[in-house]
Design a protein around this motif. Structure first.
Motif, short mmCIF file in Angstrom:
data_model
loop_
_atom_site.label_atom_id
_atom_site.label_comp_id
_atom_site.label_asym_id
_atom_site.label_seq_id
_atom_site.Cartn_x
_atom_site.Cartn_y
_atom_site.Cartn_z
N ASP A 192 0.93 -1.24 -0.04
CA ASP A 192 -0.05 0.02 0.11
C ASP A 192 0.91 1.08 0.01
OD1 ASP A 192 -2.28 -1.64 0.03
OD2 ASP A 192 -2.59 -1.29 2.37
N ALA A 193 1.83 1.10 0.66
CA ALA A 193 2.87 2.38 0.57
C ALA A 193 3.51 2.37 -0.57
CB ALA A 193 3.98 2.19 1.91
N ASP A 194 3.79 1.54 -1.61
CA ASP A 194 4.16 1.93 -2.66
C ASP A 194 3.09 2.56 -3.64
OD1 ASP A 194 6.73 0.27 -2.42
OD2 ASP A 194 5.70 -1.44 -2.64
N VAL A 195 2.13 1.93 -3.67
CA VAL A 195 0.86 2.57 -4.40
C VAL A 195 0.79 4.11 -3.90
CG1 VAL A 195 -1.78 2.54 -4.41
CG2 VAL A 195 -0.32 0.28 -4.46
N ASN A 196 0.77 4.21 -2.63
CA ASN A 196 0.59 5.71 -2.20
C ASN A 196 1.73 6.62 -2.65
OD1 ASN A 196 -1.89 5.13 -0.65
ND2 ASN A 196 -0.91 4.65 1.19
N ALA A 197 2.99 6.09 -2.48
CA ALA A 197 3.92 6.92 -3.02
C ALA A 197 3.92 7.02 -4.43
CB ALA A 197 5.24 6.00 -2.84
N ALA A 198 3.39 6.29 -5.18
CA ALA A 198 3.25 6.63 -6.80
C ALA A 198 1.98 7.56 -7.27
CB ALA A 198 2.87 5.01 -7.41
N LEU A 199 1.22 7.54 -6.14
CA LEU A 199 -0.11 8.52 -6.26
C LEU A 199 0.30 10.02 -5.81
CD1 LEU A 199 -2.86 6.35 -5.73
CD2 LEU A 199 -2.42 7.26 -7.71
N THR A 200 1.42 10.00 -5.19
CA THR A 200 1.83 11.26 -4.61
C THR A 200 2.09 12.42 -5.75
OG1 THR A 200 3.06 10.42 -2.62
CG2 THR A 200 3.35 12.52 -2.99
N GLY A 201 1.28 13.32 -5.41
CA GLY A 201 1.47 14.42 -6.65
C GLY A 201 0.44 14.31 -7.77
N ALA A 202 -0.15 13.16 -7.76
CA ALA A 202 -1.01 12.89 -8.88
C ALA A 202 -2.36 13.04 -8.59
CB ALA A 202 -0.43 11.67 -9.56
N LEU A 204 -5.07 6.05 -16.72
CA LEU A 204 -5.24 4.58 -16.48
C LEU A 204 -6.50 3.95 -17.21
CD1 LEU A 204 -3.99 4.67 -12.86
CD2 LEU A 204 -2.80 3.60 -14.67
N GLY A 205 -7.34 4.76 -17.52
CA GLY A 205 -8.71 4.24 -18.10
C GLY A 205 -9.59 3.69 -17.25
N VAL A 206 -9.73 4.03 -16.02
CA VAL A 206 -10.63 3.62 -14.88
C VAL A 206 -11.35 4.63 -14.01
CG1 VAL A 206 -9.09 1.21 -14.62
CG2 VAL A 206 -8.83 3.37 -13.04
N PRO A 207 -12.25 4.08 -13.44
CA PRO A 207 -12.93 5.26 -12.50
C PRO A 207 -11.96 5.78 -11.27
CG PRO A 207 -13.91 2.96 -11.92
CD PRO A 207 -12.90 3.14 -13.39
N GLU A 208 -12.33 6.89 -10.66
CA GLU A 208 -11.28 7.35 -9.74
C GLU A 208 -11.27 6.28 -8.46
OE1 GLU A 208 -11.48 11.50 -8.41
OE2 GLU A 208 -12.33 11.90 -10.28
N SER A 209 -12.34 5.64 -8.25
CA SER A 209 -12.55 4.63 -7.13
C SER A 209 -11.58 3.47 -7.44
CB SER A 209 -13.87 4.18 -6.95
OG SER A 209 -14.40 3.49 -8.18
N ALA A 210 -11.13 3.17 -8.58
CA ALA A 210 -10.48 1.97 -9.02
C ALA A 210 -8.89 2.54 -9.34
CB ALA A 210 -10.75 1.51 -10.31
N VAL A 211 -8.69 3.65 -9.19
CA VAL A 211 -7.14 4.15 -9.23
C VAL A 211 -6.11 3.43 -8.46
CG1 VAL A 211 -5.58 6.13 -8.97
CG2 VAL A 211 -7.79 6.50 -10.23
N PRO A 212 -6.30 3.30 -7.36
CA PRO A 212 -5.65 2.68 -6.43
C PRO A 212 -5.15 1.16 -6.85
CG PRO A 212 -6.65 3.65 -4.97
CD PRO A 212 -7.42 3.93 -6.26
N ASP A 213 -6.10 0.56 -7.22
CA ASP A 213 -5.85 -1.11 -7.95
C ASP A 213 -5.43 -0.72 -9.18
OD1 ASP A 213 -7.27 -2.25 -5.58
OD2 ASP A 213 -9.27 -2.13 -6.71
N ALA A 214 -5.59 0.04 -10.05
CA ALA A 214 -4.97 0.26 -11.11
C ALA A 214 -3.36 0.43 -11.41
CB ALA A 214 -5.71 1.13 -12.46
N VAL A 215 -3.14 1.32 -10.32
CA VAL A 215 -1.72 1.72 -10.14
C VAL A 215 -1.02 0.43 -9.40
CG1 VAL A 215 -0.07 3.10 -8.29
CG2 VAL A 215 -2.16 4.20 -9.61
N ARG A 216 -1.64 -0.31 -8.69
CA ARG A 216 -1.08 -1.61 -8.09
C ARG A 216 -0.74 -2.40 -8.94
NH1 ARG A 216 -1.01 -3.34 -2.87
NH2 ARG A 216 -2.80 -1.82 -2.15
N ASP A 217 -1.54 -2.66 -10.21
CA ASP A 217 -1.46 -3.47 -11.30
C ASP A 217 -0.20 -3.14 -12.36
OD1 ASP A 217 -3.35 -5.38 -10.70
OD2 ASP A 217 -4.63 -4.34 -11.88
#
Length: 292
Positions: free
Chosen positions: A96-106, A115-128
């Motif tokens: 989860d920390a990796d996902v949060n770090a990737a989303l920082t500032g975005a 990513l072509g997904v709804p906002e609710s699915a962004v963390p899962d898409a980033v994880r993928d």
């Protein structure tokens, strides 16, 4: 990166603004990956969320566009399950920390669009995406073995679905006259070679799982493609980390999905025919019945 009229038409199909009507059908499975069921309701919820984010545009959208986004969301959900299996086998761990770090500032809205997904699915898409990057890092230097499918296609672009069905029927009824029909069209698409490795974004059309002689339909930028498959070949190939790094996000997902083929084969993937058909080569949900 891509060239040619056929490819230009094909890569335009992934950008769509749409509306989704409410569904009152009983709960059912959109897809099955091994013993994991992906609910139809979850797919429709994701699609509806994407629509709500676009409602201010006032766009009107065909039912074919709704079907397209549902296929795309089902594809993303299936690939997510397969990436679970692949990452576990390769020892790739994304926290989860990796996902949060990737989303920082975005911004979540901008990330959702990319990513072509709804906002609710962004963390899962980033994880993928991070899992895919992790898999790329552990690829052998020479690359991982994959199956590349190459097809040769030609065809025409027409204005409506009705025109597309009529044109397809003409192609099938008189194969010897197709060259003349294409030459006479102001929107003819001359023959061109496509492949999973060089044009992965053509995958949603279903062209890579089509047979020689098939004629498929696909909505594209307010029109319809009518594509004839002239030739098809499967060849062993190697997919390298450099290949993935050259792609934009959508292309990276489509190309990187080729690494998931062994896991899809072992687990087994099925798709509800109401949503489409599973393409085991492009590893995505494509229109069933040649797009009819």
């Amino acid at each position: 990166m891509f060239s040619g009229r056929v490819v230009s038409a094909l890569i335009g199909v992934s950008v769509v603004v749409l509306t989704v009507s409410a569904c009152s059908n009983p709960p059912s499975s959109a897809a099955q990956v091994g013993d994991v069921s992906i609910s139809e309701a979850a797919i429709f919820d994701r699609s509806a969320a994407m629509v709500q984010a676009q409602q201010t545009t006032g766009a009107t959208v065909s039912t074919s566009a709704v079907a397209e986004v549902n296929r795309g969301q089902t594809t993303a959900a299936i690939r997510g399950q397969l990436l679970d299996l692949a990452a576990s086998a390769a020892g790739v761990v994304v926290t989860d920390a990796d996902v949060n770090a990737a989303l920082t500032g975005a911004g979540s809205g901008a990330a959702a669009t990319q990513l072509g997904v709804p906002e609710s699915a962004v963390p899962d898409a980033v994880r993928d995406l991070l899992r895919l990057e992790g898999l790329a890092k552990v690829l052998p230097a020479q690359g991982a073995p994959v199956t590349n499918v190459g097809v040769t296609v030609d065809g025409v672009t027409v204005d409506t679905r009705e025109d597309a069905i009529t044109t397809r029927n003409q192609f099938l009824a008189d194969p010897a006259g197709v060259d003349e029909l294409i030459a006479a069209s102001t929107k003819g698409l001359q023959r061109q070679q496509l492949s999973l490795l060089t044009t992965p974004m053509a995958g949603p059309t279903g062209v890579f799982s089509a047979k020689v002689g098939d004629v498929i339909l696909y909505p594209s930028q307010g029109s319809y493609l009518v594509l004839r498959v002239l030739d098809r070949a499967e060849q062993p190939a190697l997919l390298t980390a450099a290949d993935l790094q050259q792609q934009q996000i959508t292309g990276a997902f489509d190309l990187g999905a080729l690494l998931l083929a062994p896991y899809a084969e072992r687990a087994g993937v099925t798709v509800n025919p109401r949503l489409g058909a599973w393409d085991p080569f492009a590893l995505q949900v494509v229109p069933g019945g040649s797009g009819l």
